[in-house]
Write a protein that holds these residues in place. Structure first.
Motif, PDB file in Angstrom:
ATOM      1  N   SER A 122       0.844  -1.375   0.111  1.00 41.70           N
ATOM      2  CA  SER A 122      -0.094   0.021  -0.112  1.00 41.70           C
ATOM      3  C   SER A 122       1.017   1.283  -0.031  1.00 41.70           C
ATOM      4  O   SER A 122       1.444   1.590   1.051  1.00 41.70           O
ATOM      5  CB  SER A 122      -0.698   0.028   1.188  1.00 41.70           C
ATOM      6  OG  SER A 122      -1.618   1.215   1.170  1.00 41.70           O
ATOM      7  N   PRO A 124       0.073   4.718  -1.215  1.00 47.20           N
ATOM      8  CA  PRO A 124      -0.960   5.628  -2.146  1.00 47.20           C
ATOM      9  C   PRO A 124      -0.283   6.648  -2.794  1.00 47.20           C
ATOM     10  O   PRO A 124      -0.974   7.411  -3.962  1.00 47.20           O
ATOM     11  CB  PRO A 124      -1.798   6.203  -1.108  1.00 47.20           C
ATOM     12  CG  PRO A 124      -1.703   5.213   0.206  1.00 47.20           C
ATOM     13  CD  PRO A 124      -0.462   4.893  -0.033  1.00 47.20           C
ATOM     14  N   ALA A 127      -0.032   7.209  -6.756  1.00 49.91           N
ATOM     15  CA  ALA A 127      -1.103   7.578  -7.443  1.00 49.91           C
ATOM     16  C   ALA A 127      -0.793   9.091  -7.941  1.00 49.91           C
ATOM     17  O   ALA A 127      -1.409   9.590  -9.196  1.00 49.91           O
ATOM     18  CB  ALA A 127      -2.469   7.583  -6.977  1.00 49.91           C
ATOM     19  N   TYR A 293      -4.056   6.641   7.697  1.00 49.06           N
ATOM     20  CA  TYR A 293      -4.652   6.805   6.501  1.00 49.06           C
ATOM     21  C   TYR A 293      -6.108   7.816   6.671  1.00 49.06           C
ATOM     22  O   TYR A 293      -6.720   8.077   5.835  1.00 49.06           O
ATOM     23  CB  TYR A 293      -5.447   5.647   6.003  1.00 49.06           C
ATOM     24  CG  TYR A 293      -4.467   4.570   5.496  1.00 49.06           C
ATOM     25  CD1 TYR A 293      -4.294   4.605   4.178  1.00 49.06           C
ATOM     26  CD2 TYR A 293      -4.131   3.333   6.373  1.00 49.06           C
ATOM     27  CE1 TYR A 293      -3.350   3.731   3.627  1.00 49.06           C
ATOM     28  CE2 TYR A 293      -3.332   2.418   5.536  1.00 49.06           C
ATOM     29  CZ  TYR A 293      -2.997   2.372   4.374  1.00 49.06           C
ATOM     30  OH  TYR A 293      -1.982   2.039   3.920  1.00 49.06           O
ATOM     31  N   LEU A 382      -7.672   8.486  -5.764  1.00 44.83           N
ATOM     32  CA  LEU A 382      -7.646   7.152  -5.448  1.00 44.83           C
ATOM     33  C   LEU A 382      -9.146   6.829  -5.369  1.00 44.83           C
ATOM     34  O   LEU A 382      -9.126   5.415  -5.566  1.00 44.83           O
ATOM     35  CB  LEU A 382      -7.166   7.395  -3.903  1.00 44.83           C
ATOM     36  CG  LEU A 382      -5.806   7.463  -3.541  1.00 44.83           C
ATOM     37  CD1 LEU A 382      -5.368   7.710  -2.231  1.00 44.83           C
ATOM     38  CD2 LEU A 382      -4.994   6.443  -4.142  1.00 44.83           C
ATOM     39  N   ARG A 386     -10.234   3.179  -7.249  1.00 41.78           N
ATOM     40  CA  ARG A 386     -10.853   2.262  -6.653  1.00 41.78           C
ATOM     41  C   ARG A 386     -12.178   1.813  -7.392  1.00 41.78           C
ATOM     42  O   ARG A 386     -12.349   0.592  -7.659  1.00 41.78           O
ATOM     43  CB  ARG A 386     -11.554   2.884  -5.304  1.00 41.78           C
ATOM     44  CG  ARG A 386     -12.478   2.038  -4.582  1.00 41.78           C
ATOM     45  CD  ARG A 386     -13.184   2.602  -3.322  1.00 41.78           C
ATOM     46  NE  ARG A 386     -14.376   3.465  -3.850  1.00 41.78           N
ATOM     47  CZ  ARG A 386     -15.225   4.273  -3.176  1.00 41.78           C
ATOM     48  NH1 ARG A 386     -14.976   4.127  -1.797  1.00 41.78           N
ATOM     49  NH2 ARG A 386     -16.007   5.161  -3.708  1.00 41.78           N
ATOM     50  N   SER A 410      -6.160   3.221   0.098  1.00 41.42           N
ATOM     51  CA  SER A 410      -5.657   2.693  -1.236  1.00 41.42           C
ATOM     52  C   SER A 410      -5.818   1.090  -1.580  1.00 41.42           C
ATOM     53  O   SER A 410      -5.015   0.663  -2.498  1.00 41.42           O
ATOM     54  CB  SER A 410      -4.308   3.283  -1.530  1.00 41.42           C
ATOM     55  OG  SER A 410      -3.230   2.567  -0.600  1.00 41.42           O
ATOM     56  N   SER A 455      -3.598  -3.357  -3.991  1.00 42.39           N
ATOM     57  CA  SER A 455      -3.480  -1.934  -4.070  1.00 42.39           C
ATOM     58  C   SER A 455      -3.968  -1.247  -5.193  1.00 42.39           C
ATOM     59  O   SER A 455      -3.740  -1.581  -6.479  1.00 42.39           O
ATOM     60  CB  SER A 455      -2.118  -1.464  -3.601  1.00 42.39           C
ATOM     61  OG  SER A 455      -1.931   0.145  -3.649  1.00 42.39           O
ATOM     62  N   GLY A 457      -3.438   2.016  -5.171  1.00 42.88           N
ATOM     63  CA  GLY A 457      -2.694   3.304  -4.890  1.00 42.88           C
ATOM     64  C   GLY A 457      -1.575   3.260  -6.047  1.00 42.88           C
ATOM     65  O   GLY A 457      -0.428   3.147  -5.610  1.00 42.88           O
TER      66      GLY A 457
END
Length: 482
Positions: A122, A124, A127, A293, A382, A386, A410, A455, A457
């Motif tokens: 993970s 993020p 991204a 997070y 994100l 998703r 993420s 993930s 991300g």
């Protein structure tokens, strides 16, 4: 081209729904994309804005789209089976000595295998990396500080950074004295210090189930025991199950992510978070909150840290910039509650101080406003990723596959058929240039063998879509064999 208008209200309403569904089926609008504005469709169809709004509300009721305050409507992933809560007799779980290091090491090693699509860790920031902005700020810091940038700093960190962070917490209603705060080498050191403040070798630490494997490995390294507590896919730790666990076992501390759990992405409501703190403090049990997070929320507003509800000072908050800005900088922080003196003593013995160059750079990043602008864009990307990832899983994985609906962070938590052991698939996936995190490493007792974490991300590219297709093919193959 202006479409023909009809007088029947039901036709006016339905033609908007048909238009959005056709755009989705043809791929013109993809999961995560923003839909045309109410005004634009009103002009295109020659109908009233309220009629378009009525159609969008109906699409939202069907689960086709989602409304975001002050932003508009967005297309949801289609045909994905949502992972629903599954109750179990969690109160019967026993504390265990953790031993899962080997598989965790393989997951980390897979990050660095050449030409691999890394979906197992993970990160993020991938991204939307702010590397250019941070590089510019770091050059500016170096020009001002010279040799001071490579010197030791104060044990509890740069005062200006601590003050900036404290002010951010105050904006969310939480009063934080920056003198109490400790800057650490990432959130992992903050969590380690917090655990050592309240527990010792052999003590029982209650954790969420599933739980981020880094926390499990940390408990293992400190030679403590982990005790799993049932955690709902939607709103976090089950308070009723936690009460049963506390009655049965001498739990020394709880280590939870009440805001956005990793890997579930669950979001504990404010009232329930307050109830949790009240329960634990009534039994004088410390709560260590992994809060990394919270700035990556998909809900209307940022979650309030559990520490806000503490009356005895038994809640400690651990966070960092690793998931939001600069994982390589290794800058985190600990708000230690009543354990301030012990925490500072352990920090001094454990690592003495944290890099000043990175602290000063991040302070400038906060004060310039660039950090908040970056977060705003990162959260949007994100959320978009998703929906795209869920849609790909729905397309390529077996029909029985269920996927979480994270409210931040993420990662996706995926349940495959029970005949599958994702640890078996892991090595074959690496050979095909894909990495993911097998579910087994998210449980100190080895649960979740037919789960995996992926993930979203990532910086999106065509290779991501190809990787999910290949991974789905692998899962399909193992499903047939089983």
């Amino acid at each position: 081209m202006r479409l023909v208008n009809r007088s029947a209200p039901e036709f006016l309403y339905q033609q908007v729904i048909d238009f959005i569904e056709n755009q989705s089926d043809s791929g013109v609008i993809r999961p995560g994309d923003k839909l045309p504005s109410l005004r634009k469709l009103s002009q295109q169809f020659g109908i009233s804005v309220p009629t378009v709004k009525q159609a969008y509300v109906e699409l939202e009721r069907q689960g086709t789209v989602s409304a975001r305050p002050q932003s508009g409507y967005y297309l949801n992933a289609k045909n994905a089976r949502t992972l629903l809560p599954m109750r179990a007799k969690w109160a019967q779980c026993q504390p265990v000595e953790v031993s899962c290091r080997s598989l965790i090491e393989q997951v980390y090693d897979a990050m660095h295998v050449p030409d691999t699509v890394a979906l197992g860790i993970s990160n993020p920031v991938n991204a939307h990396p702010p590397d250019k902005t941070l590089a510019r700020l770091m050059r500016s810091v170096l020009s001002r500080t010279a040799e001071k940038a490579v010197s030791y700093g104060p044990v509890n960190g740069d005062e200006k950074l601590r003050l900036s962070l404290a002010l951010r917490y105050q904006e969310h209603g939480m009063s934080v004295n920056h003198h109490d705060m400790i800057i650490t080498n990432g959130a992992q050191e903050a969590l380690s210090i917090a655990l050592q403040c309240v527990a010792k070798k052999g003590d029982i630490i209650a954790v969420e189930s599933p739980c981020y494997f880094g926390l499990i490995e940390l408990i293992e390294s400190l030679e403590m025991k982990a005790l799993e507590v049932y955690t709902c896919t939607e709103d976090g730790v089950c308070i009723d199950e936690l009460e049963k666990v506390l009655e049965k076992h001498p739990v020394k501390a709880c280590l939870f992510s009440t805001a956005i759990n990793n890997p579930l992405g669950s979001f504990m409501p404010e009232k329930k978070r307050q109830q949790l703190v009240k329960l634990l403090e009534s039994k004088d049990i410390p709560l260590i909150e992994d809060d990394v997070y919270s700035d990556l929320y998909f809900t209307e507003k940022r979650p309030i840290p559990a520490q806000l509800f503490s009356e005895k000072g038994l809640v400690m908050t651990c966070s960092s910039f690793s998931k939001t800005a600069a994982p390589g900088y290794r800058v985190g922080w600990l708000i230690p509650g009543k354990f301030e003196e012990a925490a500072k003593r352990i920090k001094r013995a454990q690592s003495c101080s944290t890099s000043m160059l990175q602290q000063w750079t991040l302070t400038d990043y906060l004060l310039s406003g660039d950090y908040d602008r970056h977060l705003h864009v990162l959260r949007k990307i994100l959320r978009y990723n998703r929906e795209r990832m869920i849609a790909l899983i729905a397309k390529h994985f077996p029909e029985a596959t269920c996927v979480s609906n994270p409210q931040g962070g993420s990662v996706l938590w995926i349940r495959c058929r029970s005949v599958i052991d994702t640890s078996d698939i892991f090595q074959q996936a690496i050979e095909q240039g894909i990495s993911f995190a097998p579910g087994q490493i998210f449980s100190p007792s080895g649960k979740y063998t037919h789960y995996m974490r992926i993930s979203f991300g990532v910086k999106w590219h065509e290779g991501i879509e190809q990787a999910i297709a290949r991974l789905g093919k692998l899962v399909n193959t193992y499903t047939r064999i089983g």
